[in-house]
Scaffold this motif. Structure first.
Motif, PDB file in Angstrom:
ATOM      1  N   UNK A 508       0.847  -1.192   0.000  1.00  0.00           N
ATOM      2  CA  UNK A 508       0.000   0.000   0.000  1.00  0.00           C
ATOM      3  C   UNK A 508       0.876   1.233   0.000  1.00  0.00           C
ATOM      4  N   UNK A 509       0.527   2.202  -0.841  1.00  0.00           N
ATOM      5  CA  UNK A 509       1.153   3.524  -0.829  1.00  0.00           C
ATOM      6  C   UNK A 509       0.035   4.547  -0.688  1.00  0.00           C
ATOM      7  N   UNK A 510       0.134   5.410   0.312  1.00  0.00           N
ATOM      8  CA  UNK A 510      -0.934   6.379   0.542  1.00  0.00           C
ATOM      9  C   UNK A 510      -0.418   7.622   1.248  1.00  0.00           C
ATOM     10  N   UNK A 511      -1.087   8.731   1.006  1.00  0.00           N
ATOM     11  CA  UNK A 511      -0.817   9.939   1.783  1.00  0.00           C
ATOM     12  C   UNK A 511      -1.738  10.011   2.997  1.00  0.00           C
ATOM     13  N   UNK A 512      -2.479   8.950   3.238  1.00  0.00           N
ATOM     14  CA  UNK A 512      -3.326   8.858   4.424  1.00  0.00           C
ATOM     15  C   UNK A 512      -2.634   8.141   5.556  1.00  0.00           C
ATOM     16  N   UNK A 513      -3.411   7.889   6.605  1.00  0.00           N
ATOM     17  CA  UNK A 513      -2.895   7.164   7.766  1.00  0.00           C
ATOM     18  C   UNK A 513      -3.458   5.753   7.762  1.00  0.00           C
ATOM     19  N   UNK A 514      -2.725   4.846   8.378  1.00  0.00           N
ATOM     20  CA  UNK A 514      -3.270   3.547   8.711  1.00  0.00           C
ATOM     21  C   UNK A 514      -3.491   3.524  10.215  1.00  0.00           C
ATOM     22  N   UNK A 515      -4.126   2.470  10.675  1.00  0.00           N
ATOM     23  CA  UNK A 515      -4.371   2.367  12.100  1.00  0.00           C
ATOM     24  C   UNK A 515      -3.066   2.232  12.862  1.00  0.00           C
ATOM     25  N   UNK A 516      -3.122   2.582  14.145  1.00  0.00           N
ATOM     26  CA  UNK A 516      -2.007   2.254  15.022  1.00  0.00           C
ATOM     27  C   UNK A 516      -1.800   0.755  15.090  1.00  0.00           C
ATOM     28  N   UNK A 517      -2.786  -0.003  14.637  1.00  0.00           N
ATOM     29  CA  UNK A 517      -2.678  -1.459  14.587  1.00  0.00           C
ATOM     30  C   UNK A 517      -2.343  -1.943  13.177  1.00  0.00           C
ATOM     31  N   UNK A 518      -1.723  -1.076  12.348  1.00  0.00           N
ATOM     32  CA  UNK A 518      -1.333  -1.504  11.004  1.00  0.00           C
ATOM     33  C   UNK A 518      -0.444  -2.731  11.120  1.00  0.00           C
ATOM     34  N   UNK A 519      -0.677  -3.695  10.237  1.00  0.00           N
ATOM     35  CA  UNK A 519      -0.105  -5.011  10.486  1.00  0.00           C
ATOM     36  C   UNK A 519       0.850  -5.529   9.454  1.00  0.00           C
ATOM     37  N   UNK A 520       0.562  -6.720   8.919  1.00  0.00           N
ATOM     38  CA  UNK A 520       1.548  -7.559   8.256  1.00  0.00           C
ATOM     39  C   UNK A 520       1.819  -7.193   6.804  1.00  0.00           C
ATOM     40  N   UNK A 521       1.032  -6.306   6.210  1.00  0.00           N
ATOM     41  CA  UNK A 521       1.197  -5.931   4.805  1.00  0.00           C
ATOM     42  C   UNK A 521       2.153  -4.743   4.708  1.00  0.00           C
ATOM     43  N   UNK A 522       3.132  -4.772   3.788  1.00  0.00           N
ATOM     44  CA  UNK A 522       4.035  -3.622   3.637  1.00  0.00           C
ATOM     45  C   UNK A 522       3.275  -2.377   3.196  1.00  0.00           C
ATOM     46  N   UNK A 523       3.554  -1.256   3.857  1.00  0.00           N
ATOM     47  CA  UNK A 523       2.808  -0.028   3.605  1.00  0.00           C
ATOM     48  C   UNK A 523       3.737   1.176   3.683  1.00  0.00           C
ATOM     49  N   UNK A 524       3.689   2.019   2.677  1.00  0.00           N
ATOM     50  CA  UNK A 524       4.338   3.331   2.703  1.00  0.00           C
ATOM     51  C   UNK A 524       3.232   4.350   2.933  1.00  0.00           C
ATOM     52  N   UNK A 525       3.187   4.903   4.138  1.00  0.00           N
ATOM     53  CA  UNK A 525       2.046   5.722   4.546  1.00  0.00           C
ATOM     54  C   UNK A 525       2.504   7.139   4.911  1.00  0.00           C
ATOM     55  N   UNK A 526       1.530   8.030   5.055  1.00  0.00           N
ATOM     56  CA  UNK A 526       1.781   9.445   5.381  1.00  0.00           C
ATOM     57  C   UNK A 526       2.591  10.117   4.276  1.00  0.00           C
ATOM     58  N   UNK A 527       2.462   9.656   3.041  1.00  0.00           N
ATOM     59  CA  UNK A 527       3.322  10.132   1.953  1.00  0.00           C
ATOM     60  C   UNK A 527       3.241  11.658   1.821  1.00  0.00           C
ATOM     61  N   UNK A 528       4.399  12.288   1.847  1.00  0.00           N
ATOM     62  CA  UNK A 528       4.494  13.748   1.765  1.00  0.00           C
ATOM     63  C   UNK A 528       5.458  14.131   0.641  1.00  0.00           C
TER      64      UNK A 528
END
Length: 604
Positions: A508-528
């Motif tokens: 996942x790539x997103x400029x959003x947030x994931x939960x504090x419980x973000x888990x096992x899937x690789x994620x690039x989050x808070x993209x700025x």
């Protein structure tokens, strides 16, 4: 005394230098304000003062003649959020305990306290991040009455602790302590919870079965027991010295919890300006304390949300920290805790294994946190490397000893992994955070074609329609602070988990947030920078090859984005009062600066 780790020292020195002017301005303002409010009986005219204690009952005479310190209570009580329901009983008890030491206490004000668990995937989630600014402003309104010599902050959950801290720091000449309520008892196991959620995402479990499972997880008063943002908050406040030592994870309604709350009231009365051990909040929250919070977060695999919250509350104290600092700290901070979602244990099992006292001792002895900070809740940070207990009914502290469960807690010399729970990834798609602690190392690098969406619900629809069968990088854009308030995209977690479990390479790539419980899937989050306003994500198209690599610190695409026009941002949504938050969206900072409209408008 153990020497501080060279990298921690270098990063701290860099933060101190970067913050020199802003920190000096903050401390100067706090000194001026402290002098102006030195004596409320002379600072406030008699009419003002009389208004302030008119309803104080038996405490009126004490407040009127300033016989002892007056503690202002800022409470985030409501009985919709399980974590905050116990706070209903706290203020009356705290007033009694204040009188025991010649002090008084008044509820100075209340703040909103919303639950991301209730609003996940709903329109109300778009108010969530900005509720932190509202909380800070609400705390400031309460404290603006200038009736107080110290502050007790009653708040636990996601935006509430950062917001309370941001507001209280602007009254930083006052001593302050957070007073937690504790976690609920352990409910249904985390593996079973994850299993039922994924079955429901595949249409293999009914809504009634899902609700029954969820009700067994979140089943009574107290903080949710997974190690998300709320419990990460508690860990950080301990490592910054802003609790009574060991207060974080003691269950509500127990004699030990009551003893810790009583001790907080007594402690606040002892560290005011009028005593011999004055410890104002402005002195406690400095560059070293901020580094301690970040290191603690990394060492325990805490919530990704704090990559936004730490820069925000640091700014309120004149301190500048960024994701490069946090990435460098992560590189030398061992992961010494496995708590769901980066393990199977919950916070009650974490506490039983040694808890934050064990973590603090390990980090002090490894030279990874600053021992020499000014702590509000204890004499020194060493006090926080212990666990509280009742010795024949009296509150006492003792050494934590060895780990009670090495599947949950390990030493810094024998960690679960050699570096911390977060990494910075960057490239021509911007800068983003990648939480490695819950992701298997073989999934830290994913290269696949993009599927571009503009809502989490559109992803779920594509999944249900069978459109997401191959290797894919899911891009969910226009989810940043200025677009829609940066909601958590928690409803994606089961869908992405199912895709990964069936053998797909997915990220996942997103400029959003994931939960504090973000888990096992690789994620690039808070993209700025975020997509709204022309950020790189706004120029992506389906099929663009994207590389996300925590191993290499890379977030990039092979596409030539400069040749494309940005996609238009979706129209702002009305309803659930989202229109009233337009001013916050218009002025919000980028995520790396904290995503705050309030701080940006104040020039902080």
């Amino acid at each position: 005394m153990t020497r501080i780790h060279p990298t921690v020292e270098r990063v701290t020195d860099r933060i101190i230098e970067r913050s020199r002017d802003s920190r000096r301005a903050y401390l100067s303002l706090m000194a001026e304000e402290g002098d102006r409010h030195r004596d409320r009986n002379t600072a406030l005219p008699c009419s003002n003062l009389a208004h302030g204690f008119a309803a104080a009952g038996e405490d009126k005479a004490s407040i009127a003649t300033r016989q002892g310190p007056n503690i202002g209570i800022i409470t985030a009580y409501n009985d919709t959020i399980s974590a905050h329901q116990p706070y209903a009983a706290f203020p009356p008890q705290m007033k009694v305990w204040a009188r025991e030491v010649g002090a008084t206490a008044q509820v100075a004000g209340a703040t909103p306290a919303m639950c991301d668990g209730v609003t996940q995937g709903q329109a109300g989630m778009e108010l969530s991040l900005f509720s932190r600014d509202v909380i800070a402003l609400s705390a400031a309104v309460g404290l603006s009455h200038a009736m107080y010599d110290a502050v007790a902050l009653l708040g636990i959950c996601d935006k509430i602790v950062p917001g309370l801290l941001m507001g209280a720091l602007r009254f930083g000449w006052l001593p302050a302590l957070f007073v937690p309520g504790g976690p609920m008892p352990t409910g249904l196991g985390n593996k079973e919870k994850q299993k039922v959620r994924q079955l429901y995402a595949q249409g293999k479990a009914t809504r009634a079965e899902l609700l029954e499972m969820e009700s067994q997880c979140y089943h009574t008063s107290g903080t949710c027991t997974f190690y998300g943002t709320a419990n990460s908050n508690q860990m950080m406040m301990e490592l910054m010295g802003l609790h009574v030592p060991g207060a974080a994870f003691i269950p509500p309604g127990t004699p030990l919890r009551q003893a810790l709350t009583r001790a907080a009231v007594h402690r606040l009365s002892a560290i005011t300006r009028d005593g011999n051990d004055y410890r104002p909040l402005s002195a406690c929250v400095d560059e070293k304390a901020i580094v301690n919070a970040a290191v603690g977060l990394l060492a325990t695999g805490g919530s990704t949300n704090h990559a936004i919250h730490i820069p925000a509350f640091a700014r309120a104290a004149g301190v500048r920290i960024d994701w490069t600092d946090m990435a460098e700290l992560s590189h030398v901070t061992p992961l010494i805790a496995r708590v769901y979602p980066n393990g199977t244990a919950d916070v009650n099992q974490f506490q039983d294994a040694g808890g934050i006292g064990f973590v603090t001792r390990q980090l002090i002895d490894a030279g990874l946190i600053h021992r020499d900070i000014v702590t509000a809740g204890g004499d020194s940070l060493d006090d926080f490397a212990q666990e509280p207990w009742l010795d024949e009914g009296e509150l006492a502290w003792r050494a934590c000893g060895t780990s009670g469960d090495e599947t949950v807690l390990r030493t810094a010399s024998d960690p679960f992994q050699p570096d911390g729970g977060m990494r910075l990834v960057e490239g021509n798609l911007g800068r983003a955070c990648f939480k490695t602690s819950a992701v298997e190392p073989e999934r830290w690098t994913i290269e696949a074609p993009a599927r571009v969406f503009e809502s989490q619900h559109a992803v779920a629809q594509a999944f249900t329609a069978g459109e997401l069968d191959g290797d894919v990088v899911i891009v969910v854009r226009f989810q940043g602070p200025r677009a829609n308030g940066m909601p958590e995209l928690h409803t994606l977690t089961p869908v992405l988990g199912v895709m990964q479990d069936r053998g797909q390479k997915v990220a996942l790539v997103t400029d959003g947030r994931m939960s504090g419980a973000s888990g096992k899937v690789p994620m690039a989050i808070h993209c700025s920078p975020e997509a709204n306003g022309g950020g790189p994500l706004s120029r992506l198209r389906d099929g663009d090859l994207i590389r996300v690599s925590a191993d290499e610190g890379v977030l990039s695409t092979a596409a030539d984005l400069a040749l494309r026009d940005p996609a238009p941002a979706p129209e702002a949504q009305m309803g659930t009062a989202r229109e009233l938050f337009a001013m916050f969206r218009a002025d919000a900072d980028e995520a790396e600066r904290g995503g705050s409209a309030m701080l940006a408008a104040a020039g902080l």
